[in-house]
Design a protein around this motif. Sequence first.
Motif, PDB file in Angstrom:
ATOM      1  N   SER A 143      97.754  72.282 -15.730  1.00 56.83           N
ATOM      2  CA  SER A 143      97.892  73.127 -16.922  1.00 56.83           C
ATOM      3  C   SER A 143      98.396  74.607 -16.647  1.00 56.83           C
ATOM      4  CB  SER A 143      96.647  73.161 -17.725  1.00 56.83           C
ATOM      5  OG  SER A 143      95.359  73.433 -16.940  1.00 56.83           O
ATOM      6  N   GLY A 144      97.916  74.994 -15.726  1.00 58.96           N
ATOM      7  CA  GLY A 144      98.093  76.618 -15.239  1.00 58.96           C
ATOM      8  C   GLY A 144      99.359  76.891 -14.582  1.00 58.96           C
ATOM      9  N   ALA A 145      99.849  75.809 -13.824  1.00 62.65           N
ATOM     10  CA  ALA A 145     100.840  76.014 -13.017  1.00 62.65           C
ATOM     11  C   ALA A 145     102.097  76.478 -13.741  1.00 62.65           C
ATOM     12  CB  ALA A 145     100.863  74.721 -12.126  1.00 62.65           C
ATOM     13  N   LEU A 146     102.929  76.729 -13.054  1.00 64.11           N
ATOM     14  CA  LEU A 146     104.482  76.897 -13.530  1.00 64.11           C
ATOM     15  C   LEU A 146     105.316  75.574 -13.837  1.00 64.11           C
ATOM     16  CD1 LEU A 146     104.685  79.839 -11.405  1.00 64.11           C
ATOM     17  CD2 LEU A 146     104.570  79.980 -13.859  1.00 64.11           C
ATOM     18  N   GLU A 147     106.039  75.641 -14.923  1.00 64.28           N
ATOM     19  CA  GLU A 147     106.872  74.424 -15.301  1.00 64.28           C
ATOM     20  C   GLU A 147     107.437  73.729 -13.910  1.00 64.28           C
ATOM     21  OE1 GLU A 147     109.791  75.104 -18.190  1.00 64.28           O
ATOM     22  OE2 GLU A 147     108.374  76.731 -18.824  1.00 64.28           O
ATOM     23  N   GLY A 148     107.478  72.180 -13.973  1.00 69.77           N
ATOM     24  CA  GLY A 148     108.116  71.669 -13.085  1.00 69.77           C
ATOM     25  C   GLY A 148     107.869  71.997 -11.607  1.00 69.77           C
ATOM     26  N   SER A 149     106.645  72.213 -11.441  1.00 69.81           N
ATOM     27  CA  SER A 149     106.168  72.640 -10.072  1.00 69.81           C
ATOM     28  C   SER A 149     105.213  71.424  -9.304  1.00 69.81           C
ATOM     29  CB  SER A 149     105.373  73.896  -9.962  1.00 69.81           C
ATOM     30  OG  SER A 149     104.420  74.013 -11.018  1.00 69.81           O
ATOM     31  N   GLY A 189      99.143  80.471  -4.128  1.00 69.32           N
ATOM     32  CA  GLY A 189      99.802  79.369  -3.843  1.00 69.32           C
ATOM     33  C   GLY A 189      99.408  78.244  -5.129  1.00 69.32           C
ATOM     34  N   ARG A 190      98.385  77.875  -5.701  1.00 72.69           N
ATOM     35  CA  ARG A 190      98.486  77.188  -6.679  1.00 72.69           C
ATOM     36  C   ARG A 190      98.845  77.690  -7.969  1.00 72.69           C
ATOM     37  NH1 ARG A 190      92.260  74.624  -8.044  1.00 72.69           N
ATOM     38  NH2 ARG A 190      91.826  76.539  -8.858  1.00 72.69           N
ATOM     39  N   ARG A 191      98.653  78.988  -8.210  1.00 73.99           N
ATOM     40  CA  ARG A 191      99.093  79.457  -9.665  1.00 73.99           C
ATOM     41  C   ARG A 191     100.851  79.183  -9.392  1.00 73.99           C
ATOM     42  NH1 ARG A 191      97.982  80.375 -14.437  1.00 73.99           N
ATOM     43  NH2 ARG A 191      99.458  81.850 -15.475  1.00 73.99           N
ATOM     44  N   GLY A 192     101.365  79.506  -8.546  1.00 76.13           N
ATOM     45  CA  GLY A 192     102.866  79.352  -8.358  1.00 76.13           C
ATOM     46  C   GLY A 192     103.325  77.970  -8.310  1.00 76.13           C
ATOM     47  N   GLY A 193     102.517  77.128  -7.473  1.00 75.98           N
ATOM     48  CA  GLY A 193     102.879  75.746  -7.260  1.00 75.98           C
ATOM     49  C   GLY A 193     104.264  75.453  -6.705  1.00 75.98           C
ATOM     50  N   HIS A 194     104.920  76.434  -5.916  1.00 74.42           N
ATOM     51  CA  HIS A 194     105.949  76.280  -5.053  1.00 74.42           C
ATOM     52  C   HIS A 194     105.808  76.733  -3.509  1.00 74.42           C
ATOM     53  CE1 HIS A 194     107.833  75.672  -8.758  1.00 74.42           C
ATOM     54  NE2 HIS A 194     108.926  75.290  -8.378  1.00 74.42           N
ATOM     55  N   SER A 195     106.795  76.759  -3.074  1.00 76.54           N
ATOM     56  CA  SER A 195     106.548  77.278  -1.617  1.00 76.54           C
ATOM     57  C   SER A 195     106.382  78.967  -1.771  1.00 76.54           C
ATOM     58  CB  SER A 195     107.881  77.263  -0.722  1.00 76.54           C
ATOM     59  OG  SER A 195     109.002  78.047  -1.388  1.00 76.54           O
ATOM     60  N   PRO A 196     105.586  79.425  -0.685  1.00 75.42           N
ATOM     61  CA  PRO A 196     105.294  80.947  -0.750  1.00 75.42           C
ATOM     62  C   PRO A 196     106.355  81.887  -1.603  1.00 75.42           C
ATOM     63  CG  PRO A 196     104.358  79.827   1.341  1.00 75.42           C
ATOM     64  CD  PRO A 196     105.227  78.879   0.623  1.00 75.42           C
ATOM     65  N   MET A 207     100.380  85.093   6.775  1.00 72.52           N
ATOM     66  CA  MET A 207     101.657  84.524   6.766  1.00 72.52           C
ATOM     67  C   MET A 207     102.064  83.339   5.893  1.00 72.52           C
ATOM     68  SD  MET A 207     102.442  82.537  10.496  1.00 72.52           S
ATOM     69  CE  MET A 207     103.417  81.215   9.629  1.00 72.52           C
ATOM     70  N   ALA A 208     101.247  83.414   4.810  1.00 72.35           N
ATOM     71  CA  ALA A 208     101.222  82.635   3.737  1.00 72.35           C
ATOM     72  C   ALA A 208     101.231  81.032   4.057  1.00 72.35           C
ATOM     73  CB  ALA A 208     102.819  82.687   3.031  1.00 72.35           C
ATOM     74  N   VAL A 209     100.211  80.669   4.962  1.00 71.88           N
ATOM     75  CA  VAL A 209     100.308  79.204   5.522  1.00 71.88           C
ATOM     76  C   VAL A 209      99.174  78.730   4.288  1.00 71.88           C
ATOM     77  CG1 VAL A 209      99.372  77.619   6.940  1.00 71.88           C
ATOM     78  CG2 VAL A 209     100.658  79.301   7.777  1.00 71.88           C
ATOM     79  N   MET A 210      98.121  79.507   3.980  1.00 67.88           N
ATOM     80  CA  MET A 210      97.293  79.045   2.990  1.00 67.88           C
ATOM     81  C   MET A 210      97.811  78.957   1.665  1.00 67.88           C
ATOM     82  SD  MET A 210      94.825  78.049   4.782  1.00 67.88           S
ATOM     83  CE  MET A 210      94.236  78.176   6.435  1.00 67.88           C
ATOM     84  N   MET A 211      98.767  80.040   1.420  1.00 68.61           N
ATOM     85  CA  MET A 211      99.330  79.796   0.189  1.00 68.61           C
ATOM     86  C   MET A 211     100.181  78.598   0.226  1.00 68.61           C
ATOM     87  SD  MET A 211     101.601  82.957  -1.041  1.00 68.61           S
ATOM     88  CE  MET A 211     100.684  84.462  -0.476  1.00 68.61           C
ATOM     89  N   ALA A 212     100.802  78.403   1.055  1.00 71.76           N
ATOM     90  CA  ALA A 212     101.566  76.999   0.895  1.00 71.76           C
ATOM     91  C   ALA A 212     100.543  75.719   0.907  1.00 71.76           C
ATOM     92  CB  ALA A 212     102.478  76.775   2.356  1.00 71.76           C
ATOM     93  N   TYR A 213      99.586  75.541   1.334  1.00 76.88           N
ATOM     94  CA  TYR A 213      98.794  74.715   1.437  1.00 76.88           C
ATOM     95  C   TYR A 213      98.094  74.721  -0.082  1.00 76.88           C
ATOM     96  CZ  TYR A 213      98.732  73.395   6.311  1.00 76.88           C
ATOM     97  OH  TYR A 213      99.151  73.101   7.410  1.00 76.88           O
ATOM     98  N   GLY A 214      97.831  75.879  -0.647  1.00 74.06           N
ATOM     99  CA  GLY A 214      97.279  76.115  -1.873  1.00 74.06           C
ATOM    100  C   GLY A 214      97.974  75.488  -2.939  1.00 74.06           C
ATOM    101  N   SER A 215      99.297  75.310  -2.768  1.00 76.64           N
ATOM    102  CA  SER A 215     100.180  75.040  -3.712  1.00 76.64           C
ATOM    103  C   SER A 215      99.889  73.456  -4.272  1.00 76.64           C
ATOM    104  CB  SER A 215     101.632  75.323  -3.482  1.00 76.64           C
ATOM    105  OG  SER A 215     102.178  74.541  -2.298  1.00 76.64           O
TER     106      SER A 215
END
Length: 470
Positions: free
Chosen positions: A12-18, A83-90, A252-260
Amino acid sequence: MSVTSSGSATQSGALEGSNAKRGLWSSRLAFVLAATGSAVGLGNIWKFPYVTGENGGGAFVLVYLLCIAIVGIPIMMAEVMIGRRGGHSPVNSLRLITERDGLKPAWKLVGAIGVLAGFLILSFYSVIGGWAISYVGTTASGQLAGQSADAVGAIFSGLLSNPTTLLAWHTLFMGLVMLVVARGVRSGLERAVSILMPALFLLLLIVVGYAMTTGHFGQAVAFLFQPDFTKLTTSGVLVALGHAFFTLSLGMAVMMAYGSYLPKNISIAKTSITVSVIDTGVALLAGLAIFPIVFANGLEPSAGPGLIFQTLPLAFGQMPMGTLFGTLFFVLLIFAAWTSGISLLEPIVEWLEEQKGMNRAVSTLAAGIVCWTLGIASILSLNLWADFAPLGFIPMLEGKTIFDLLDFFTANILLPLGGLLVALFAGWVMSRQAMENELSLSPAMFNLWFVTIRFIAPIAVAVVFIYNLL
Ligand code: TRP
């Protein structure tokens, strides 16, 4: 990546098509395994003991633990959350979040820092991974049995003095990392982490058990846990902060990538704390395994990057079944380094795919070759260029080889800078409502995190930076 690709996974919270298209981690465990696989590596077993030894022990360890608690964990939560909010690569996650909130997309910088740090770290990380590979043979051959500290030291110096051998092992390590990243298949590896990490933990416990018999365990405990602030320097504080980022794979956004890939219903705080506690536990255990051996054999705690390769072989040469345990230990160390190496290369490859439109195989080959080539400079720093300190005219960088400089610049500057930007993004840019939704903490806990990410963590990083530059 170990993700379920069921199309029904909508967030629900993520951005479209992600995330819906990209699939999610099959469970909380899968994420914890991948994040732990990234975090636990050479940083815990090779780097933590030697930087602790170089920086005088207890006081340094205390500052490092504080950095984990008040800077590391909150920033890890922020990375996973973004990462989870954005739902894409960092890079795209940050862009989407900023665009949606009508903010300037200046945050591409975080992605750029990540890619640069990944290149630089992997180049020397792979050389050290090569040392670990080489020690599997050294241990398995039985040549360590009953050896003296001098003999063990000579074996290590022999390895460092030989650029061709180092190059061969570095090439093998890079090849292993590239193989997994090129195929984009991580599921087997994550399953391996769930067996190999506990095994590594167990072997560390066995070495700690041996270390207790040396008669110097108490001295090691005192060295690690009795803070003597006269031994702590301002640069030591910077190293402790930098190492907190390095060991938790932050900045370096590794955890961001995983969070997505993390499903919505999973607690970001709990998972971040779990990963950080496991990571810290492994590092402290490595310290308890190594320092009794250091003191029992009259070695120098400040021996530098070779510390574990000059101490652990002594333990394996003396303990019962040491050849078996030693061989197993270095195999497991390679695995730990391998899963971390993968997480260093993966974001670069994703970035090349996304920004430059290359396919995965070509991106992996291109990025891998650049890292491998750069690694040669680190190899030469250990022998032919051992006295070459390119930036030696700067007092802070006096006597530092290219290898030392790469380590210093990435761990102590780039990663904290990347982390600072993440903290500022979460603390000052992202909508508070969105963050409350993502973290779903109690109001008190949310406020604690928010104050930390908005003020405490950025100020801590800034103060340490400023003190070191003055
Ligand atoms: N954390 C790993 C270690 O301790 C190294 C590492 C892997 C890393 N991925 C990273 C460090 C990303 C910083 C950023 O060995």
